[in-house]
Design an enzyme around this catalytic site. Structure first.
Site, PDB file in Angstrom:
ATOM      1  N   ASP A 185     -35.025  36.979 -28.317  1.00 31.56           N
ATOM      2  CA  ASP A 185     -36.062  36.688 -29.446  1.00 31.56           C
ATOM      3  C   ASP A 185     -36.962  35.578 -29.090  1.00 31.56           C
ATOM      4  O   ASP A 185     -37.020  35.069 -27.917  1.00 31.56           O
ATOM      5  CB  ASP A 185     -35.355  36.593 -30.877  1.00 31.56           C
ATOM      6  CG  ASP A 185     -34.466  35.344 -30.916  1.00 31.56           C
ATOM      7  OD1 ASP A 185     -34.492  34.549 -30.050  1.00 31.56           O
ATOM      8  OD2 ASP A 185     -33.917  35.162 -32.181  1.00 31.56           O
ATOM      9  N   HIS A 245     -11.163  38.742 -18.244  1.00 29.34           N
ATOM     10  CA  HIS A 245     -10.190  39.405 -19.263  1.00 29.34           C
ATOM     11  C   HIS A 245     -11.109  40.314 -20.001  1.00 29.34           C
ATOM     12  O   HIS A 245     -10.029  41.322 -20.633  1.00 29.34           O
ATOM     13  CB  HIS A 245      -9.705  37.983 -19.959  1.00 29.34           C
ATOM     14  CG  HIS A 245      -8.689  37.134 -19.295  1.00 29.34           C
ATOM     15  ND1 HIS A 245      -8.149  36.375 -19.860  1.00 29.34           N
ATOM     16  CD2 HIS A 245      -8.525  37.114 -18.135  1.00 29.34           C
ATOM     17  CE1 HIS A 245      -7.473  35.621 -19.105  1.00 29.34           C
ATOM     18  NE2 HIS A 245      -7.664  36.170 -17.892  1.00 29.34           N
ATOM     19  N   THR A 249     -29.029  30.577 -31.437  1.00 31.55           N
ATOM     20  CA  THR A 249     -27.682  30.241 -31.133  1.00 31.55           C
ATOM     21  C   THR A 249     -26.728  31.206 -30.246  1.00 31.55           C
ATOM     22  O   THR A 249     -25.452  30.884 -29.927  1.00 31.55           O
ATOM     23  CB  THR A 249     -26.915  30.368 -32.645  1.00 31.55           C
ATOM     24  OG1 THR A 249     -27.178  31.641 -33.012  1.00 31.55           O
ATOM     25  CG2 THR A 249     -27.947  29.192 -33.515  1.00 31.55           C
ATOM     26  N   HIS A 273      -4.989  43.337 -19.047  1.00 29.97           N
ATOM     27  CA  HIS A 273      -6.403  43.404 -19.684  1.00 29.97           C
ATOM     28  C   HIS A 273      -6.974  44.721 -19.945  1.00 29.97           C
ATOM     29  O   HIS A 273      -7.622  45.125 -20.990  1.00 29.97           O
ATOM     30  CB  HIS A 273      -7.575  42.588 -18.940  1.00 29.97           C
ATOM     31  CG  HIS A 273      -6.879  41.062 -18.635  1.00 29.97           C
ATOM     32  ND1 HIS A 273      -6.520  40.127 -19.943  1.00 29.97           N
ATOM     33  CD2 HIS A 273      -6.485  40.600 -17.697  1.00 29.97           C
ATOM     34  CE1 HIS A 273      -6.074  39.246 -19.293  1.00 29.97           C
ATOM     35  NE2 HIS A 273      -6.003  39.276 -18.305  1.00 29.97           N
ATOM     36  N   CYS A 290     -30.567  34.405 -27.869  1.00 34.96           N
ATOM     37  CA  CYS A 290     -31.653  34.003 -29.050  1.00 34.96           C
ATOM     38  C   CYS A 290     -31.170  32.388 -29.217  1.00 34.96           C
ATOM     39  O   CYS A 290     -30.808  31.869 -28.411  1.00 34.96           O
ATOM     40  CB  CYS A 290     -31.056  34.841 -30.463  1.00 34.96           C
ATOM     41  SG  CYS A 290     -29.166  34.560 -30.774  1.00 34.96           S
TER      42      CYS A 290
HETATM   43  C1  RB5 Z   1     -34.491  32.255 -34.836  1.00 37.11           C
HETATM   44  O1  RB5 Z   1     -34.829  31.376 -35.629  1.00 37.11           O
HETATM   45  C2  RB5 Z   1     -32.555  32.255 -35.085  1.00 37.11           C
HETATM   46  O2  RB5 Z   1     -32.285  32.492 -36.090  1.00 37.11           O
HETATM   47  C3  RB5 Z   1     -32.251  33.237 -33.933  1.00 37.11           C
HETATM   48  O3  RB5 Z   1     -32.691  33.156 -32.662  1.00 37.11           O
HETATM   49  C4  RB5 Z   1     -30.706  33.186 -33.858  1.00 37.11           C
HETATM   50  O4  RB5 Z   1     -30.163  31.803 -33.499  1.00 37.11           O
HETATM   51  C5  RB5 Z   1     -29.979  34.036 -34.846  1.00 37.11           C
HETATM   52  O5  RB5 Z   1     -28.607  34.056 -34.502  1.00 37.11           O
END
Ligand code: RB5
Length: 140
Positions: A7, A97, A66, A132, A64
């Site tokens: 994203d 695993h 996080t 596994h 993304c």
């Molecule tokens: C985008 O701002 C952020 O929420 C997205 O990249 C991600 O971290 C969501 O889990």
């Protein structure tokens, strides 16, 4: 084939990883997004999953902010085993695993050099099968 998806928050790191693959003459399929304009991560995780599932040998790399959103969406498909990896040990274990077929990175919390080390580890480590494999069968 390696499938890249991100994203807007993952876009800068995806571009760095793409440059790495280009330097290594490794072909990738980039399903987007293609800028830092705000988008919704589920759309890109779903695009990535569709491509990854075209061949058993495909590996996805989704990014993304996080890594959590991409992980949640990617793992809704029963044939996807997506692993959010923040160091090379986790990347290695996710392959050995869990036979993970998608590597997830936290774009806002993983520096470029570390991310590339994680990518290399993930791509060069094989599934150990054995006990596994039995566990993976229970995933349904
Ligand atoms: C985008 O701002 C952020 O929420 C997205 O990249 C991600 O971290 C969501 O889990």
């Amino acid at each position: 084939m390696i499938i890249l998806a991100c994203d807007h928050a993952g876009y800068p790191l995806k571009e760095e990883i793409k440059k790495f693959f280009n330097r290594e003459n490794i072909t990738t399929i980039d399903v987007g997004t293609y800028s830092t304009d705000s988008v919704d991560y589920p759309d890109f995780a779903k695009l990535g999953n569709a491509k990854v599932l075209e061949s058993e040998n495909n590996i996805g790399i989704y990014i993304c902010g996080t890594g959590v959103g991409m992980s949640i969406v990617a793992n809704r498909n029963s044939k996807i085993r997506a692993a959010l990896c923040w160091n090379t040990t986790i990347a290695s274990l996710a392959r050995r695993h869990n036979n993970a077929n998608v590597l997830i990175l936290a774009g806002r919390y993983t520096r470029k050099r570390k991310a590339i080390r994680i990518v290399k580890e993930f791509l060069t480590t094989q599934f150990e099968a054995g006990r596994h494999a039995k566990r993976l069968k229970k995933l349904g």
